[in-house]
Scaffold this active site. Structure first.
Site, PDB file in Angstrom:
ATOM      1  N   LYS A 127       0.855  -1.192   0.000  1.00 45.93           N
ATOM      2  CA  LYS A 127       0.000   0.000   0.000  1.00 45.93           C
ATOM      3  C   LYS A 127       0.889   1.239   0.000  1.00 45.93           C
ATOM      4  O   LYS A 127       1.995   1.213   0.537  1.00 45.93           O
ATOM      5  CB  LYS A 127      -0.870   0.011   1.265  1.00 45.93           C
ATOM      6  N   HIS A 130       1.379   6.932   2.944  1.00 50.89           N
ATOM      7  CA  HIS A 130       0.742   8.243   2.838  1.00 50.89           C
ATOM      8  C   HIS A 130       1.074   9.152   4.031  1.00 50.89           C
ATOM      9  O   HIS A 130       1.769   8.740   4.957  1.00 50.89           O
ATOM     10  CB  HIS A 130      -0.766   8.086   2.660  1.00 50.89           C
ATOM     11  N   HIS A 133       0.672   7.917   7.650  1.00 48.62           N
ATOM     12  CA  HIS A 133       1.734   7.084   8.208  1.00 48.62           C
ATOM     13  C   HIS A 133       2.956   7.913   8.595  1.00 48.62           C
ATOM     14  O   HIS A 133       3.763   7.498   9.423  1.00 48.62           O
ATOM     15  CB  HIS A 133       2.135   5.981   7.228  1.00 48.62           C
TER      16      HIS A 133
HETATM   17  N1  ARG Z   1      -0.522  -1.352  10.012  1.00 51.07           N
HETATM   18  C1  ARG Z   1      -1.501  -0.674  10.797  1.00 51.07           C
HETATM   19  C2  ARG Z   1      -2.090   0.474   9.990  1.00 51.07           C
HETATM   20  O1  ARG Z   1      -1.495   0.908   9.033  1.00 51.07           O
HETATM   21  C3  ARG Z   1      -0.951  -0.097  12.061  1.00 51.07           C
HETATM   22  C4  ARG Z   1      -0.366  -1.104  13.017  1.00 51.07           C
HETATM   23  C5  ARG Z   1      -0.383  -0.599  14.402  1.00 51.07           C
HETATM   24  N2  ARG Z   1       0.337  -1.386  15.326  1.00 51.07           N
HETATM   25  C6  ARG Z   1      -0.136  -2.437  16.012  1.00 51.07           C
HETATM   26  N3  ARG Z   1       0.638  -3.045  16.844  1.00 51.07           N
HETATM   27  N4  ARG Z   1      -1.371  -2.821  15.866  1.00 51.07           N
HETATM   28  O2  ARG Z   1      -3.168   0.953  10.321  1.00 51.07           O
END
Ligand code: ARG
Length: 576
Positions: A127, A130, A133
């Site tokens: 993905k 953006h 992030h």
């Molecule tokens: N990959 C997830 C996102 O982009 C965030 C992960 C957050 N960390 C976790 N330990 N759940 O929304």
């Protein structure tokens, strides 16, 4: 020197109150002409059977204060005793420390022997990266730097989103429409293209849905072909992410993603079963969290598959086992607040005390002023890379024009290097200039205003000060610690106070997980410095002694701005 503690010590001796009590009572007066510290005497009236004013008069005149070298005077104003620090001693003490430490000023050892995990960035494989992030990436990196500065052992974790049924879809789509060459050239674009195509085609072709489900199952079961493709997507996405991380000067210690923890889901399920915490609800296995006031946490869906929360439980257990953390911080957007509350509550219910050491550090949304146009294919998503590129390009324009106007000669390489640092700094600063839970609104005018509350303003202040130090050197003048006690006018004094408070700002920032608390201090230093710079001449000062003392002040300002900006990942330039 810790002036407040010393005053508290003496006050405690005079009044008979215990030290902690006195320390808490001491205030910082709202205006500098009211002294540097103030002690209100109201609480003493009862025990001493005297009016607070009289008590204050007696305390102010106490001989114990007369013998304190660094104290200029103690005076009572009504029921308050105001303490004035000797500005000369203060300047010597504060600037001496800063200049000796240089960039290391602000380092502490309060975290010694403690391990803290900072999880941040955590983008989703295949993905686009953006601007949302970027929020976790920038705040998380800054917290990691801040804790490191305070002596903690910091583990930087990137919890990649590399697991889920979408990988079954991607494998299916890639086999049908994937273009190897395009994938190599621009991995995320190609993966996004086939992913979007899959969803379009799926509408008319239910076979695709079945194929994707099969492929996901094969991936889960470890079938080599499917695993190989998944690995390829993951590796290629990481190449793209790492390019961005390199550009921003970021590193991670651990890239274990959700897929890694998915393998441990069985252990989580078994552990919860053994502890009798799993109950059935509409076919799913859940942990009831009513006592915490949260909805139940689903562990196994009715079809037997695990969910996001199961993997986060596995991850927390893994982290504790491997790192025995004293603190485990998740820098993730506010919308996931309930998810983390549930995960921590399940850990707590399962009897893991480290649940209390886990903390979700949330942040707001990213918005744009209307006039900010981006050439994004995908309507709403703004890529971080595009935002940075655009900021760098606009900075370059400004710097090129400035050079022309001022008749400064700079090579293209130098202009490019400066524009990259300042343009990137402008983006980063926008994320850390306010409390993290506030939404941020990007606007070019604001973020690139060289006079505003911006990175360009701070970097420019630094660069201009460096240029004064260079010019001085050409004239044979060097910063000197010898006569720092000459730096006592109001502008100098307030600037030195701002410099002295920098180390407390770092501690406060860590206590609140708020990088802006460091930035606010850096910005105060820069503004105080510019006031001093406008009102007093540095190289035109009356005596050589004063010139060299002011140059030392300049050096301390540079050290502190540089080390403060480094804490959020912004680099300075020596001239611009
Ligand atoms: N990959 C997830 C996102 O982009 C965030 C992960 C957050 N960390 C976790 N330990 N759940 O929304």
């Amino acid at each position: 020197m810790d002036y407040k503690s010393e005053i508290a010590q003496v006050l405690s001796g005079i009044t008979g109150l215990d030290f902690d009590n006195v320390y808490k009572l001491i205030e910082i007066p709202p205006q500098s002409d009211m002294g540097d510290f103030a002690f209100p005497c109201f609480v003493l009236a009862k025990t001493m059977h005297k009016a607070p004013q009289m008590i204050a008069t007696d305390i102010a005149a106490d001989s114990a204060f007369k013998s304190m070298q660094w104290l200029d005077k103690s005076v009572n104003v009504g029921p308050y005793v105001n303490f004035y620090i000797d500005r000369g001693v203060f300047a010597k003490d504060t600037l001496g420390t800063i200049i000796n430490l240089g960039d290391r000023y602000g380092e502490e050892n309060i975290g010694e022997g403690k391990t803290i995990i900072v999880e941040y960035s955590s983008p989703n494989i295949a993905k686009p990266f953006h601007v949302g992030h970027a929020f976790t990436t920038i705040i998380g990196n800054s917290l990691a730097q801040i804790y490191t500065k305070l002596g903690y052992k910091v583990i930087r974790m990137n919890h990649l989103g590399d697991y889920g049924t979408q990988f079954g879809k991607l494998i299916t789509a890639y086999r049908l429409w994937g273009d190897e060459q395009k994938l190599n050239e621009s991995p995320i674009d190609e993966l996004l293209r086939i992913y979007v195509k899959f969803h379009e085609e799926e509408k008319n072709d239910p076979e695709l849905t079945i194929a994707a489900r099969d492929n996901f199952k094969k991936l889960e079961d470890g079938c080599p072909d499917e695993v190989a493709l998944w690995e390829k997507f993951r590796d290629m996405s990481l190449v793209v992410f790492n390019k961005l991380y390199d550009r921003m000067g970021l590193t991670f210690d651990n890239y274990n993603g959700e897929a890694y923890y998915a393998k441990m889901s069985d252990d989580v399920v078994n552990m919860l079963k053994e502890k009798n915490l799993l109950v059935e609800s509409e076919g799913a296995q859940v942990v009831d969290l009513e006592e915490y006031g949260y909805p139940p946490c689903i562990i196994l869906k009715s079809n037997g598959t695990t969910i996001y929360a199961t993997r986060d439980l596995a991850a927390a257990m893994y982290r504790y086992e491997n790192y025995k953390f004293d603190k485990n911080i998740y820098v993730v957007g506010i919308p996931q607040a309930l998810h983390f509350k549930q995960v921590f509550a399940v850990l707590k219910k399962a009897g893991f005390d480290y649940a209390d050491k886990c903390e979700h550090v949330g942040f707001g949304l990213v918005k744009f002023k209307n006039n900010m146009k981006f050439s994004t294919r995908d309507g709403n998503i703004v890529l971080l890379e595009e935002l940075i590129d655009e900021s760098v390009a606009k900075t370059k324009e400004i710097i090129t024009n400035n050079c022309k106007q001022r008749g400064v000669d700079m090579t293209d390489d130098e202009i490019n290097m400066i524009s990259e640092k300042v343009g990137l700094g402008a983006v980063i600063y926008t994320y850390v200039k306010s409390g993290r839970e506030k939404d941020i609104v990007f606007s070019w005018e604001e973020m690139l205003d060289f006079e505003g509350d911006t990175a360009p303003y701070l970097i420019y202040t630094y660069a201009r000060t460096r240029s004064i130090l260079r010019k001085a050197k050409e004239q044979g003048l060097e910063p000197s610690l010898k006569s720092l006690d000459l730096l006592t006018n109001d502008d100098e004094y307030l600037l030195i106070r701002a410099l002295g408070d920098f180390k407390d700002a770092i501690v406060k920032a860590a206590n609140n997980n708020e990088p802006f608390m460091v930035m606010r201090q850096v910005s105060l230093i820069a503004r105080s410095y510019n006031r001093f710079y406008n009102n007093s001449s540095i190289l035109g000062a009356d005596t050589e002694e004063l010139k060299c003392a002011r140059l030392a002040l300049c050096e301390a300002v540079c050290d502190t701005i540089k080390s403060g900006l480094a804490l959020v990942g912004i680099d300075v330039v020596e001239r611009m």
